[in-house]
Scaffold this motif. Sequence first.
Motif, short mmCIF file in Angstrom:
data_model
loop_
_atom_site.label_atom_id
_atom_site.label_comp_id
_atom_site.label_asym_id
_atom_site.label_seq_id
_atom_site.Cartn_x
_atom_site.Cartn_y
_atom_site.Cartn_z
N THR A 17 0.84 -1.20 0.00
CA THR A 17 0.00 0.00 0.00
C THR A 17 0.87 1.25 0.00
N SER A 19 3.93 1.60 -1.12
CA SER A 19 4.60 1.77 -2.41
C SER A 19 3.63 2.32 -3.45
N ASN A 20 2.39 1.88 -3.42
CA ASN A 20 1.39 2.43 -4.34
C ASN A 20 1.07 3.88 -4.02
N TYR A 23 3.88 5.86 -5.50
CA TYR A 23 3.71 5.94 -6.96
C TYR A 23 2.65 6.97 -7.34
N ARG A 24 1.52 6.97 -6.63
CA ARG A 24 0.44 7.92 -6.94
C ARG A 24 0.86 9.36 -6.66
N LEU A 261 -3.09 -7.14 -5.59
CA LEU A 261 -2.37 -6.86 -4.34
C LEU A 261 -2.13 -8.14 -3.55
N LEU A 267 3.00 -2.52 -7.81
CA LEU A 267 2.30 -1.28 -8.11
C LEU A 267 1.15 -1.59 -9.07
N ILE A 268 0.00 -0.97 -8.81
CA ILE A 268 -1.13 -1.11 -9.73
C ILE A 268 -1.15 0.11 -10.64
N ILE A 284 -7.55 1.68 -7.33
CA ILE A 284 -6.88 2.93 -7.70
C ILE A 284 -7.57 4.11 -7.03
N PHE A 287 -6.36 4.37 -3.51
CA PHE A 287 -5.01 4.92 -3.41
C PHE A 287 -5.02 6.43 -3.63
#
Length: 303
Positions: A17, A19-20, A23-24, A261, A267-268, A284, A287
């Motif tokens: 979570t 790491s996502n 990324y976001r 996940l 990463l999504i 998404i 996130f």
Amino acid sequence: MIVFATSDKGGTGRSVTLSNLAYRQALRGADVCYVDFDFGSPTAGVMFTINEVARGTTSGGTHSYLGGAITDPTRRDVWTATDRDELRERPRGAGRLVLLPGDSGGGEFSRQPDDTERCARLFRKLNEQFDFCLVDLSAGRSYATELVLRALLMPELATAESRWLVFHRWTRQHIIAAAGLVFGEHGLLANGAGDADGRLGDVIRFVRTAVVDPDSQHLAGLRPAQVAWLRYCNRELAELAGRHKLGRTNTLGSIPLDPVLQWREQLILDDDVFARQVANRATIDAFEELADRLADKESWEGL
């Protein structure tokens, strides 16, 4: 902003979570670094598909830095170091996304001379260089957590803005464990540890993971009795969370159960939802909402 991520138990989805979230935030144009302080299991490289440091780095990781072996921990630029083709090019308008990996085989370690000062200097430097510094701590009241709490009392971090995210799965066991980590006799708030001005409670929020929505269209194949039972369980968990001060007002985000996940821990990307259709849009959205609330002052008004 320095964001510390922890959990009382393993398997909460904390790292994937976080790491996502990194990324976001980077996609929005923020400069973001992800610091692997899970010394016993430095696997942050897996989430960013950097195979070279999937089990930590063989030289110059955060463990080596805190032990005084090096003057600056090694870094990996995710956009260029990743082995995932669709992630390799930095999107237009995106900010920096940098990983500071842990040491391979480093393990937990006891207090070292000057480690608190080195920790504080590292966070001060990263806080100056990045918009968001996300620190992935190991589960429970580990040495990494104790070190961070001491570092926050150092003059170097006196003006640094910090946040704490405590992750837990949406189960009875995990709710009770997360409450104990924060509010328990030896929890984060006990005796004011790491809390010189009494504000630590104001900068701690909870993140629920692997949450099943009984009304989700993805559960359309369940029998009516199963859906009714899920709704009952959900209400029961909500009441339990409220009694343990993990209710909605103290929860920053809720991440739904998603097969990507659960099975891939990666990463999504938007392509995973819209092109490949292997991940869910709700994930998404969750996130993005978590990224919004992280910087929203109203989400951090008192605990």
